[in-house]
Write a protein that holds these residues in place. Structure first.
Motif, PDB file in Angstrom:
ATOM      1  N   VAL A 104      -1.946 -28.527  50.743  1.00 28.16           N
ATOM      2  CA  VAL A 104      -3.333 -27.819  51.060  1.00 28.16           C
ATOM      3  C   VAL A 104      -2.457 -26.376  51.302  1.00 28.16           C
ATOM      4  O   VAL A 104      -1.640 -26.203  52.017  1.00 28.16           O
ATOM      5  CB  VAL A 104      -3.765 -28.381  52.332  1.00 28.16           C
ATOM      6  N   THR A 105      -3.242 -25.522  50.812  1.00 23.48           N
ATOM      7  CA  THR A 105      -2.906 -24.011  51.029  1.00 23.48           C
ATOM      8  C   THR A 105      -4.239 -23.479  51.820  1.00 23.48           C
ATOM      9  O   THR A 105      -5.181 -23.653  51.367  1.00 23.48           O
ATOM     10  CB  THR A 105      -3.082 -23.205  49.734  1.00 23.48           C
ATOM     11  N   ILE A 106      -3.768 -22.871  53.115  1.00 22.20           N
ATOM     12  CA  ILE A 106      -4.712 -22.266  53.969  1.00 22.20           C
ATOM     13  C   ILE A 106      -4.536 -21.001  53.806  1.00 22.20           C
ATOM     14  O   ILE A 106      -3.305 -20.232  53.960  1.00 22.20           O
ATOM     15  CB  ILE A 106      -4.532 -22.897  55.412  1.00 22.20           C
ATOM     16  N   LYS A 158     -11.904 -15.683  57.695  1.00 22.70           N
ATOM     17  CA  LYS A 158     -12.505 -16.428  56.718  1.00 22.70           C
ATOM     18  C   LYS A 158     -11.647 -17.246  56.259  1.00 22.70           C
ATOM     19  O   LYS A 158     -10.361 -16.787  56.024  1.00 22.70           O
ATOM     20  CB  LYS A 158     -13.165 -15.715  55.460  1.00 22.70           C
ATOM     21  N   VAL A 159     -11.706 -18.446  56.601  1.00 18.97           N
ATOM     22  CA  VAL A 159     -10.631 -19.641  56.270  1.00 18.97           C
ATOM     23  C   VAL A 159     -10.799 -20.423  54.771  1.00 18.97           C
ATOM     24  O   VAL A 159     -11.952 -20.585  54.653  1.00 18.97           O
ATOM     25  CB  VAL A 159     -10.497 -20.782  57.117  1.00 18.97           C
ATOM     26  N   VAL A 160      -9.974 -20.068  53.857  1.00 17.60           N
ATOM     27  CA  VAL A 160     -10.032 -20.619  52.493  1.00 17.60           C
ATOM     28  C   VAL A 160      -9.011 -21.706  52.420  1.00 17.60           C
ATOM     29  O   VAL A 160      -7.870 -21.517  52.502  1.00 17.60           O
ATOM     30  CB  VAL A 160      -9.757 -19.625  51.450  1.00 17.60           C
ATOM     31  N   VAL A 161      -9.441 -22.687  51.718  1.00 22.17           N
ATOM     32  CA  VAL A 161      -8.476 -23.956  51.534  1.00 22.17           C
ATOM     33  C   VAL A 161      -8.509 -24.236  50.161  1.00 22.17           C
ATOM     34  O   VAL A 161      -9.513 -24.485  49.328  1.00 22.17           O
ATOM     35  CB  VAL A 161      -9.083 -25.192  52.314  1.00 22.17           C
ATOM     36  N   ASN A 162      -7.366 -24.149  49.549  1.00 25.76           N
ATOM     37  CA  ASN A 162      -7.175 -24.346  48.125  1.00 25.76           C
ATOM     38  C   ASN A 162      -7.911 -23.720  47.073  1.00 25.76           C
ATOM     39  O   ASN A 162      -8.534 -24.102  46.350  1.00 25.76           O
ATOM     40  CB  ASN A 162      -7.043 -26.064  47.684  1.00 25.76           C
ATOM     41  N   GLY A 163      -8.276 -22.302  47.499  1.00 23.02           N
ATOM     42  CA  GLY A 163      -8.830 -21.531  46.952  1.00 23.02           C
ATOM     43  C   GLY A 163     -10.163 -21.425  47.045  1.00 23.02           C
ATOM     44  O   GLY A 163     -11.060 -20.629  46.496  1.00 23.02           O
ATOM     45  N   GLU A 164     -10.810 -22.391  47.713  1.00 21.50           N
ATOM     46  CA  GLU A 164     -12.332 -22.352  48.237  1.00 21.50           C
ATOM     47  C   GLU A 164     -12.638 -22.066  49.596  1.00 21.50           C
ATOM     48  O   GLU A 164     -12.030 -22.713  50.443  1.00 21.50           O
ATOM     49  CB  GLU A 164     -12.940 -23.869  47.636  1.00 21.50           C
ATOM     50  N   GLY A 165     -13.608 -21.224  49.767  1.00 29.09           N
ATOM     51  CA  GLY A 165     -14.270 -21.040  50.963  1.00 29.09           C
ATOM     52  C   GLY A 165     -14.394 -22.288  51.825  1.00 29.09           C
ATOM     53  O   GLY A 165     -14.994 -23.210  51.501  1.00 29.09           O
ATOM     54  N   CYS A 166     -13.968 -22.231  53.095  1.00 28.83           N
ATOM     55  CA  CYS A 166     -14.113 -23.362  53.828  1.00 28.83           C
ATOM     56  C   CYS A 166     -14.871 -23.036  55.055  1.00 28.83           C
ATOM     57  O   CYS A 166     -16.048 -23.900  55.330  1.00 28.83           O
ATOM     58  CB  CYS A 166     -12.744 -23.757  54.263  1.00 28.83           C
ATOM     59  N   PHE A 167     -14.730 -22.186  56.131  1.00 27.41           N
ATOM     60  CA  PHE A 167     -15.461 -21.752  57.090  1.00 27.41           C
ATOM     61  C   PHE A 167     -15.153 -20.153  57.522  1.00 27.41           C
ATOM     62  O   PHE A 167     -14.089 -19.860  57.185  1.00 27.41           O
ATOM     63  CB  PHE A 167     -15.328 -22.719  58.229  1.00 27.41           C
ATOM     64  N   GLU A 168     -15.954 -19.885  58.394  1.00 24.72           N
ATOM     65  CA  GLU A 168     -15.797 -18.464  59.092  1.00 24.72           C
ATOM     66  C   GLU A 168     -15.982 -18.620  60.532  1.00 24.72           C
ATOM     67  O   GLU A 168     -16.565 -19.758  61.022  1.00 24.72           O
ATOM     68  CB  GLU A 168     -16.860 -17.610  58.481  1.00 24.72           C
ATOM     69  N   GLY A 169     -15.048 -17.852  61.293  1.00 28.37           N
ATOM     70  CA  GLY A 169     -15.313 -17.644  62.659  1.00 28.37           C
ATOM     71  C   GLY A 169     -14.347 -18.577  63.550  1.00 28.37           C
ATOM     72  O   GLY A 169     -13.466 -19.004  62.862  1.00 28.37           O
ATOM     73  N   ARG A 170     -14.545 -18.710  64.806  1.00 22.56           N
ATOM     74  CA  ARG A 170     -13.723 -19.175  65.563  1.00 22.56           C
ATOM     75  C   ARG A 170     -14.034 -20.705  65.672  1.00 22.56           C
ATOM     76  O   ARG A 170     -15.133 -21.103  65.606  1.00 22.56           O
ATOM     77  CB  ARG A 170     -13.838 -18.732  66.973  1.00 22.56           C
ATOM     78  N   ARG A 171     -12.845 -21.417  65.780  1.00 17.06           N
ATOM     79  CA  ARG A 171     -12.991 -22.951  65.709  1.00 17.06           C
ATOM     80  C   ARG A 171     -12.023 -23.368  66.712  1.00 17.06           C
ATOM     81  O   ARG A 171     -10.814 -23.133  67.018  1.00 17.06           O
ATOM     82  CB  ARG A 171     -12.669 -23.846  64.598  1.00 17.06           C
TER      83      ARG A 171
END
Length: 191
Positions: A104-106, A158-171
């Motif tokens: 997994v690449t973040i 903006k968090v991208v996982v394995n090249g695909e957009g995953c989520f934005e913002g605080r978690r």
């Protein structure tokens, strides 16, 4: 040009952090002379800072661009994280990460003025330290605007996982871990 200015700024920043401790050092690398080291560290763009542990242990913690502004805190935190060897994650987060059966690449896309970005960057780095299947990088948007555009970055963090957009913002930690794992699994199901 701009690339050289950014490279020099990243080097100065890394050296400045290294100068704070007798046990931390900065090793400047240049292409093409150090191409083998770039490949070994899987550094994909420059300027880059790789935070490497004792005995040349690579936990996959990276900074692409110049981690100034609020991200300076993330750089210092990454050095401390690697030095401690403790990701500081809850047992449930560690157990969830232990279920990973793939790489997994973040990538956390950040801007230097973003107040929520350092938390996301540091959380991603904690996941990388906790799992040998995870690598995590801060990507500074102004250093790589075209790359950010290709990844659909319109807001940060903006968090991208394995090249695909995953989520934005605080978690929260639990939400961050769950979202990253869900995105990694979603990407696998899409194949």
């Amino acid at each position: 040009g701009d690339d050289e200015q950014m490279r020099v700024a990243a080097l100065r920043l890394a050296q400045g952090v290294a100068d704070l401790s007798d046990t931390v050092y900065a090793e400047p690398l240049r292409l093409p002379d150090d191409e083998g080291r770039f490949q070994a560290l899987a550094i994909e763009r420059t300027p880059a800072i790789a935070v490497i542990g004792e005995g040349d242990t690579d936990y996959g913690i990276r900074f692409y661009g110049v981690p100034g502004g609020g991200e300076l805190k993330s750089l210092v935190a990454a050095v401390r994280l690697v030095a401690s060897g403790d990701p500081g994650l809850s047992d449930s987060s560690r157990e969830a990460l232990a279920t990973l059966d793939r790489r997994v690449t973040i990538e956390v896309f950040a801007t230097l003025g973003c107040t929520f970005c350092p938390d996301a960057v540091q959380m991603a780095h904690r996941l990388a330290l906790a799992s040998d299947k995870v690598t995590a990088a801060m990507v500074e948007v102004s250093a790589f605007p075209q790359y950010a555009k290709e990844r659909g970055v319109s807001a940060v963090p903006k968090v991208v996982v394995n090249g695909e957009g995953c989520f934005e913002g605080r978690r929260s930690e639990e939400e961050f871990v769950a979202a990253v794992l869900a995105c990694a699994m979603r990407e696998e199901r899409a194949r």
